[in-house]
Enzyme design. Sequence first.
Site, PDB file in Angstrom:
ATOM      1  CE  LYS A 127      -3.749   1.105   3.152  1.00 38.36           C
ATOM      2  NZ  LYS A 127      -4.683   1.538   2.489  1.00 38.36           N
TER       3      LYS A 127
ATOM      4  CG  HIS B 127      10.898  10.083  22.156  1.00 39.61           C
ATOM      5  ND1 HIS B 127      12.455  11.326  22.658  1.00 39.61           N
ATOM      6  CD2 HIS B 127      11.499   9.537  23.122  1.00 39.61           C
ATOM      7  CE1 HIS B 127      12.952  10.879  23.808  1.00 39.61           C
ATOM      8  NE2 HIS B 127      12.695   9.485  23.302  1.00 39.61           N
TER       9      HIS B 127
ATOM     10  CG  HIS C 139      12.666  19.604  18.214  1.00 42.31           C
ATOM     11  ND1 HIS C 139      12.573  17.774  18.528  1.00 42.31           N
ATOM     12  CD2 HIS C 139      11.140  18.800  17.635  1.00 42.31           C
ATOM     13  CE1 HIS C 139      11.293  16.845  18.249  1.00 42.31           C
ATOM     14  NE2 HIS C 139      10.817  17.248  18.314  1.00 42.31           N
TER      15      HIS C 139
ATOM     16  CG  MET D  50      24.035  22.275  18.255  1.00 42.88           C
ATOM     17  SD  MET D  50      22.065  21.788  19.862  1.00 42.88           S
ATOM     18  CE  MET D  50      22.429  23.606  18.881  1.00 42.88           C
ATOM     19  N   GLY D  51      23.402  17.532  20.181  1.00 41.12           N
ATOM     20  CA  GLY D  51      23.686  16.113  20.485  1.00 41.12           C
ATOM     21  C   GLY D  51      23.643  15.591  21.654  1.00 41.12           C
TER      22      GLY D  51
ATOM     23  CG  HIS E   5      16.637  13.897  26.126  1.00 42.94           C
ATOM     24  ND1 HIS E   5      15.657  13.684  26.527  1.00 42.94           N
ATOM     25  CD2 HIS E   5      16.602  13.454  24.649  1.00 42.94           C
ATOM     26  CE1 HIS E   5      13.925  13.123  25.559  1.00 42.94           C
ATOM     27  NE2 HIS E   5      15.448  13.435  24.486  1.00 42.94           N
TER      28      HIS E   5
ATOM     29  NE  ARG F 233      15.310   8.867  21.949  1.00 45.33           N
ATOM     30  CZ  ARG F 233      15.250   9.232  21.413  1.00 45.33           C
ATOM     31  NH1 ARG F 233      14.294   9.369  20.719  1.00 45.33           N
ATOM     32  NH2 ARG F 233      16.006  10.530  21.376  1.00 45.33           N
TER      33      ARG F 233
ATOM     34  CG  ASP G 183      18.962  14.871  17.206  1.00 41.70           C
ATOM     35  OD1 ASP G 183      18.797  13.584  16.471  1.00 41.70           O
ATOM     36  OD2 ASP G 183      18.426  14.832  18.262  1.00 41.70           O
TER      37      ASP G 183
ATOM     38  NE  ARG H 250       8.747  11.134  16.588  1.00 33.92           N
ATOM     39  CZ  ARG H 250      10.075  11.738  17.660  1.00 33.92           C
ATOM     40  NH1 ARG H 250       9.445  12.842  17.778  1.00 33.92           N
ATOM     41  NH2 ARG H 250      11.226  11.489  17.687  1.00 33.92           N
TER      42      ARG H 250
ATOM     43  NE  ARG I 234      -5.776  30.175  26.356  1.00 33.89           N
ATOM     44  CZ  ARG I 234      -5.495  31.266  26.803  1.00 33.89           C
ATOM     45  NH1 ARG I 234      -5.070  30.912  28.299  1.00 33.89           N
ATOM     46  NH2 ARG I 234      -6.138  32.283  27.110  1.00 33.89           N
TER      47      ARG I 234
HETATM   48  N1  COA Z   1      25.428  20.815  26.189  1.00 38.71           N
HETATM   49  C1  COA Z   1      26.718  21.950  26.849  1.00 38.71           C
HETATM   50  N2  COA Z   1      25.497  21.877  28.165  1.00 38.71           N
HETATM   51  C2  COA Z   1      24.528  21.755  27.904  1.00 38.71           C
HETATM   52  C3  COA Z   1      24.552  20.564  27.053  1.00 38.71           C
HETATM   53  C4  COA Z   1      24.822  21.126  25.503  1.00 38.71           C
HETATM   54  N3  COA Z   1      23.797  20.006  24.776  1.00 38.71           N
HETATM   55  N4  COA Z   1      22.730  21.005  27.397  1.00 38.71           N
HETATM   56  C5  COA Z   1      22.542  20.998  28.790  1.00 38.71           C
HETATM   57  N5  COA Z   1      23.494  20.910  28.940  1.00 38.71           N
HETATM   58  C6  COA Z   1      23.524  22.647  30.466  1.00 38.71           C
HETATM   59  C7  COA Z   1      23.005  23.856  30.386  1.00 38.71           C
HETATM   60  O1  COA Z   1      23.754  25.175  29.632  1.00 38.71           O
HETATM   61  C8  COA Z   1      22.357  23.316  31.739  1.00 38.71           C
HETATM   62  O2  COA Z   1      23.413  24.543  32.396  1.00 38.71           O
HETATM   63  P1  COA Z   1      23.039  25.629  33.520  1.00 38.71           P
HETATM   64  O3  COA Z   1      22.370  24.358  34.365  1.00 38.71           O
HETATM   65  O4  COA Z   1      24.822  25.845  33.652  1.00 38.71           O
HETATM   66  O5  COA Z   1      22.958  26.639  32.835  1.00 38.71           O
HETATM   67  C9  COA Z   1      22.024  22.272  32.021  1.00 38.71           C
HETATM   68  O6  COA Z   1      23.258  21.618  31.325  1.00 38.71           O
HETATM   69  C10 COA Z   1      20.368  22.060  31.846  1.00 38.71           C
HETATM   70  O7  COA Z   1      20.739  21.952  30.668  1.00 38.71           O
HETATM   71  P2  COA Z   1      19.014  22.548  30.344  1.00 38.71           P
HETATM   72  O8  COA Z   1      19.050  23.124  29.283  1.00 38.71           O
HETATM   73  O9  COA Z   1      18.041  23.141  31.346  1.00 38.71           O
HETATM   74  O10 COA Z   1      18.571  21.411  29.479  1.00 38.71           O
HETATM   75  P3  COA Z   1      16.505  21.144  28.440  1.00 38.71           P
HETATM   76  O11 COA Z   1      15.914  20.379  29.935  1.00 38.71           O
HETATM   77  O12 COA Z   1      15.671  22.531  29.289  1.00 38.71           O
HETATM   78  O13 COA Z   1      17.378  21.249  27.583  1.00 38.71           O
HETATM   79  C11 COA Z   1      18.449  19.857  25.788  1.00 38.71           C
HETATM   80  C12 COA Z   1      17.068  19.885  27.165  1.00 38.71           C
HETATM   81  C13 COA Z   1      17.787  19.214  25.111  1.00 38.71           C
HETATM   82  C14 COA Z   1      17.292  21.054  25.386  1.00 38.71           C
HETATM   83  C15 COA Z   1      19.476  20.486  25.597  1.00 38.71           C
HETATM   84  O14 COA Z   1      20.011  19.442  26.475  1.00 38.71           O
HETATM   85  C16 COA Z   1      20.076  20.923  24.351  1.00 38.71           C
HETATM   86  O15 COA Z   1      20.210  21.893  24.175  1.00 38.71           O
HETATM   87  N6  COA Z   1      20.522  20.017  24.097  1.00 38.71           N
HETATM   88  C17 COA Z   1      21.649  20.261  22.612  1.00 38.71           C
HETATM   89  C18 COA Z   1      20.647  20.121  21.508  1.00 38.71           C
HETATM   90  C19 COA Z   1      20.395  18.536  21.545  1.00 38.71           C
HETATM   91  O16 COA Z   1      20.647  17.727  21.342  1.00 38.71           O
HETATM   92  N7  COA Z   1      19.056  18.894  20.954  1.00 38.71           N
HETATM   93  C20 COA Z   1      17.844  17.847  20.754  1.00 38.71           C
HETATM   94  C21 COA Z   1      17.518  16.797  22.295  1.00 38.71           C
HETATM   95  S1  COA Z   1      17.136  14.917  21.612  1.00 38.71           S
END
Ligand code: COA
Length: 378
Positions: free
Chosen positions: A69, A186, A221, A256-257, A260, A269, A311, A336, A355
């Site tokens: 399909k 997720h 994200h 980046m990467g 969480h 994963r 990621d 996704r 809301r």
């Molecule tokens: N690199 C460096 N420091 C990081 C980090 C990263 N990838 N992820 C988190 N931290 C640090 C933050 O700066 C923060 O430090 P602080 O307490 O001194 O301010 C602490 O860890 C907590 O992070 P926080 O931003 O509050 O976590 P969150 O739950 O709001 O954000 C993400 C989660 C995924 C957005 C965050 O980890 C991030 O930005 N990661 C990089 C982007 C990424 O890989 N995204 C894919 C997610 S699946």
Amino acid sequence: MTTDNHKGLAGIVAGQTAISTVESSGSGLFYRGYAIKDLAEHASFEEVAYLLIYGELPNSKELDDYKTKLQSLRALPNALKIVMEQLPATTNPMDVLRTGCSVLGTLEPETDRGLTEEIANRLIATLPSMLLYWFRFHFHQNGTRIETQTDDNSIAGHFLHLLHGQAPHGLQQRAIDVSLILYAEHEFNASTFSARITTSTLSDIYSAICSAIGTLRGPLHGGANESAMQLISRFKDEADAERGIHEMLANKELIMGFGHRVYRNGDPRSAIIKAWSKKLANHHGGEMLFNISQRIEKIMFKEKKLFPNLDFYSASAYHYCGIPDNFFTPLFVISRTCGWSAHIIEQRRDNRLIRPSADYTGPAPRPYPSPHKSRQQQ
Ligand code: COA
């Protein structure tokens, strides 16, 4: 009243779902009760798509029928092809998919809520066609209008075939298949939540998926896989990576990467896609990229106790499969769309408008300036 702890809705339970769960210890992931590790080892992406959209795993006949399909739904309407041709070559591929989804919604609108699963299948089948039609038209022998059909009945194989113009290597095909399984669903992540919000207004599935694609695009994200690749490819070797990452951390830059919102003990994963990245590196050569990635992982744990999310190693795995960097997040979209569709269907079954409220931090009520006095005099 929200507190800083709940900023970004962290830790807030925003609804119920039977589609997937992140284990309470924050280290496991289950799609409708099946562990991600088992699905990545034994299932195909189409099997997982069926599980998410219809609620149960298909038997072998159901799976064959489903694959047939999806294969039959890959063709693009002419009007959509014309739009893809009109988009500039400089368009971000995420915008190609968002636009393609929106255009399909005008050509084949959701007039009957009983057809949601069918539209979900149509989108899963046509999103690769949209992206690769646009890509091949603009970048391969300028102006080539490709057929968006191949003999391959898997989305992973079909995608690679359309991208490279030849039947894919088996290892690369299975690596992409597994990555699509890992990306498929997720829980209440940002893009899924935005799809549910749009759905909760009684809007249509195309609008909900467009909201989700727009949300996924950001580097915090889905865009993180592409950003991770940009980061890794900056370094020429492991020592260079070590220096560079220390410098970035000293400057308080995000790596980046890593990190969480939900997982605190590691993303389940990540180990799966890391193993695939290593396998591809061994097979296709160019192990430096994998070694650099591993060195970054080591530093991040030592310095920040942060672990790679899905990621991070998806970036090198996709690179070894010959996927252009700016197609990493679009592949995430293709996968996704199953999870988003399952959530749209679930939200509709027990809908209430989403809301939330806000804590007001603006000025106290105040009189509007008299119209007879100039604002400067006030
Ligand atoms: N690199 C460096 N420091 C990081 C980090 C990263 N990838 N992820 C988190 N931290 C640090 C933050 O700066 C923060 O430090 P602080 O307490 O001194 O301010 C602490 O860890 C907590 O992070 P926080 O931003 O509050 O976590 P969150 O739950 O709001 O954000 C993400 C989660 C995924 C957005 C965050 O980890 C991030 O930005 N990661 C990089 C982007 C990424 O890989 N995204 C894919 C997610 S699946």
